[in-house]
Design a protein around this motif. Sequence first.
Motif, PDB file in Angstrom:
ATOM      1  N   SER A   1       0.836  -1.208   0.000  1.00 23.91           N
ATOM      2  CA  SER A   1       0.000   0.000   0.000  1.00 23.91           C
ATOM      3  C   SER A   1       0.865   1.250   0.000  1.00 23.91           C
ATOM      4  O   SER A   1       2.004   1.237   0.498  1.00 23.91           O
ATOM      5  CB  SER A   1      -0.898   0.025   1.240  1.00 23.91           C
ATOM      6  OG  SER A   1      -1.791  -1.062   1.255  1.00 23.91           O
TER       7      SER A   1
ATOM      8  N   MET B   1      -3.744   3.826  -1.957  1.00 23.24           N
ATOM      9  CA  MET B   1      -3.614   2.737  -2.921  1.00 23.24           C
ATOM     10  C   MET B   1      -3.290   1.440  -2.175  1.00 23.24           C
ATOM     11  O   MET B   1      -2.240   1.361  -1.524  1.00 23.24           O
ATOM     12  CB  MET B   1      -2.512   3.059  -3.934  1.00 23.24           C
ATOM     13  CG  MET B   1      -2.728   4.383  -4.644  1.00 23.24           C
ATOM     14  SD  MET B   1      -1.568   4.650  -5.990  1.00 23.24           S
ATOM     15  CE  MET B   1      -0.026   4.713  -5.078  1.00 23.24           C
TER      16      MET B   1
ATOM     17  N   ASP C   1       0.442  -1.067 -11.793  1.00 21.07           N
ATOM     18  CA  ASP C   1       0.192   0.260 -11.215  1.00 21.07           C
ATOM     19  C   ASP C   1       1.447   1.133 -11.254  1.00 21.07           C
ATOM     20  O   ASP C   1       1.379   2.319 -10.907  1.00 21.07           O
ATOM     21  CB  ASP C   1      -0.291   0.138  -9.765  1.00 21.07           C
ATOM     22  CG  ASP C   1      -1.637  -0.547  -9.642  1.00 21.07           C
ATOM     23  OD1 ASP C   1      -1.790  -1.387  -8.730  1.00 21.07           O
ATOM     24  OD2 ASP C   1      -2.532  -0.248 -10.464  1.00 21.07           O
TER      25      ASP C   1
ATOM     26  N   TYR D   1       2.603   9.368 -11.034  1.00 18.49           N
ATOM     27  CA  TYR D   1       1.251   9.784 -10.668  1.00 18.49           C
ATOM     28  C   TYR D   1       1.193  11.302 -10.516  1.00 18.49           C
ATOM     29  O   TYR D   1       1.971  11.883  -9.755  1.00 18.49           O
ATOM     30  CB  TYR D   1       0.823   9.105  -9.369  1.00 18.49           C
ATOM     31  CG  TYR D   1       0.413   7.667  -9.548  1.00 18.49           C
ATOM     32  CD1 TYR D   1       1.361   6.684  -9.808  1.00 18.49           C
ATOM     33  CD2 TYR D   1      -0.924   7.292  -9.490  1.00 18.49           C
ATOM     34  CE1 TYR D   1       0.983   5.358 -10.005  1.00 18.49           C
ATOM     35  CE2 TYR D   1      -1.312   5.962  -9.665  1.00 18.49           C
ATOM     36  CZ  TYR D   1      -0.339   5.015  -9.937  1.00 18.49           C
ATOM     37  OH  TYR D   1      -0.725   3.689 -10.125  1.00 18.49           O
TER      38      TYR D   1
ATOM     39  N   LEU E   1      -4.630   9.946  -2.317  1.00 22.94           N
ATOM     40  CA  LEU E   1      -4.966   8.720  -3.027  1.00 22.94           C
ATOM     41  C   LEU E   1      -4.388   7.559  -2.227  1.00 22.94           C
ATOM     42  O   LEU E   1      -3.177   7.366  -2.203  1.00 22.94           O
ATOM     43  CB  LEU E   1      -4.423   8.721  -4.456  1.00 22.94           C
ATOM     44  CG  LEU E   1      -4.863   7.534  -5.302  1.00 22.94           C
ATOM     45  CD1 LEU E   1      -6.369   7.610  -5.591  1.00 22.94           C
ATOM     46  CD2 LEU E   1      -4.085   7.472  -6.615  1.00 22.94           C
TER      47      LEU E   1
ATOM     48  N   TYR F   1     -13.816   6.407 -10.260  1.00 25.54           N
ATOM     49  CA  TYR F   1     -12.594   5.621 -10.401  1.00 25.54           C
ATOM     50  C   TYR F   1     -12.537   4.948 -11.763  1.00 25.54           C
ATOM     51  O   TYR F   1     -13.573   4.542 -12.316  1.00 25.54           O
ATOM     52  CB  TYR F   1     -12.515   4.534  -9.326  1.00 25.54           C
ATOM     53  CG  TYR F   1     -12.460   5.048  -7.912  1.00 25.54           C
ATOM     54  CD1 TYR F   1     -13.600   5.097  -7.127  1.00 25.54           C
ATOM     55  CD2 TYR F   1     -11.254   5.481  -7.362  1.00 25.54           C
ATOM     56  CE1 TYR F   1     -13.549   5.571  -5.820  1.00 25.54           C
ATOM     57  CE2 TYR F   1     -11.192   5.956  -6.056  1.00 25.54           C
ATOM     58  CZ  TYR F   1     -12.355   6.002  -5.301  1.00 25.54           C
ATOM     59  OH  TYR F   1     -12.297   6.470  -4.009  1.00 25.54           O
TER      60      TYR F   1
ATOM     61  N   VAL G   1      -8.871   0.204 -10.945  1.00 23.77           N
ATOM     62  CA  VAL G   1      -8.462   0.545  -9.573  1.00 23.77           C
ATOM     63  C   VAL G   1      -9.622   0.516  -8.597  1.00 23.77           C
ATOM     64  O   VAL G   1      -9.425   0.683  -7.386  1.00 23.77           O
ATOM     65  CB  VAL G   1      -7.771   1.923  -9.517  1.00 23.77           C
ATOM     66  CG1 VAL G   1      -6.616   1.985 -10.520  1.00 23.77           C
ATOM     67  CG2 VAL G   1      -8.753   3.064  -9.727  1.00 23.77           C
TER      68      VAL G   1
ATOM     69  N   LEU H   1      -1.513  -3.185  -4.354  1.00 21.04           N
ATOM     70  CA  LEU H   1      -0.822  -2.675  -5.540  1.00 21.04           C
ATOM     71  C   LEU H   1      -0.309  -3.803  -6.416  1.00 21.04           C
ATOM     72  O   LEU H   1       0.121  -4.858  -5.926  1.00 21.04           O
ATOM     73  CB  LEU H   1       0.312  -1.750  -5.134  1.00 21.04           C
ATOM     74  CG  LEU H   1      -0.154  -0.353  -4.705  1.00 21.04           C
ATOM     75  CD1 LEU H   1       0.926   0.356  -3.908  1.00 21.04           C
ATOM     76  CD2 LEU H   1      -0.538   0.473  -5.927  1.00 21.04           C
TER      77      LEU H   1
ATOM     78  N   ARG I   1      -9.627  -0.899  -4.916  1.00 15.18           N
ATOM     79  CA  ARG I   1      -8.247  -0.911  -4.414  1.00 15.18           C
ATOM     80  C   ARG I   1      -7.766   0.485  -4.033  1.00 15.18           C
ATOM     81  O   ARG I   1      -6.989   0.646  -3.098  1.00 15.18           O
ATOM     82  CB  ARG I   1      -7.304  -1.497  -5.471  1.00 15.18           C
ATOM     83  CG  ARG I   1      -7.617  -2.920  -5.872  1.00 15.18           C
ATOM     84  CD  ARG I   1      -6.507  -3.499  -6.758  1.00 15.18           C
ATOM     85  NE  ARG I   1      -6.337  -2.779  -8.003  1.00 15.18           N
ATOM     86  CZ  ARG I   1      -5.174  -2.224  -8.379  1.00 15.18           C
ATOM     87  NH1 ARG I   1      -4.107  -2.308  -7.608  1.00 15.18           N
ATOM     88  NH2 ARG I   1      -5.099  -1.584  -9.538  1.00 15.18           N
ATOM     89  N   PHE I   2      -8.205   1.488  -4.787  1.00 12.76           N
ATOM     90  CA  PHE I   2      -7.780   2.873  -4.557  1.00 12.76           C
ATOM     91  C   PHE I   2      -8.933   3.675  -3.962  1.00 12.76           C
ATOM     92  O   PHE I   2     -10.103   3.447  -4.299  1.00 12.76           O
ATOM     93  CB  PHE I   2      -7.351   3.536  -5.866  1.00 12.76           C
ATOM     94  CG  PHE I   2      -6.077   3.026  -6.466  1.00 12.76           C
ATOM     95  CD1 PHE I   2      -5.435   1.884  -5.997  1.00 12.76           C
ATOM     96  CD2 PHE I   2      -5.488   3.706  -7.527  1.00 12.76           C
ATOM     97  CE1 PHE I   2      -4.258   1.421  -6.555  1.00 12.76           C
ATOM     98  CE2 PHE I   2      -4.314   3.263  -8.105  1.00 12.76           C
ATOM     99  CZ  PHE I   2      -3.704   2.115  -7.630  1.00 12.76           C
TER     100      PHE I   2
END
Length: 121
Positions: free
Chosen positions: A16, A82, A89, A93, A80, A59, A63, A85, A66-67
């Motif tokens: 994460s 995350m 990914d 960003y 954000l 989203y 993602v 992962l 998960r995000f």
Amino acid sequence: VQLVESGGDLVQPGGSLRLSCAGSGFAFSDYYISWVRQAPGKGLEWVAGIFRDESSIYYEDSVKGRFTISRDNGLNTVYLQMNSLKSEDTALYYCATCTGGGCSSKNSGYWGQGTQVTVSS
């Protein structure tokens, strides 16, 4: 006008990270904010977006679940989170004031310089 991303790192698959985007020099709380990523050798990909009052959040399909995008307008910051992962990914960003299809180019809106996320064992 400035957007500054932070929190990127090297992380193992399944790990994460929490990215932050701090804005200054404009009415941050009035803007829809997106996270957009660019993988090596690929174009810009919109990841998530949040309305100024968090009334709507969106989203990209890969993602979802998960995000998590969130914001603190008192701190002029968007986050954000995350989780889970994956290697896919891995990307630079960005946070930006673009929306959806408008995030395919950096020619519109305000953009930060990006923070690198690398997912690898």
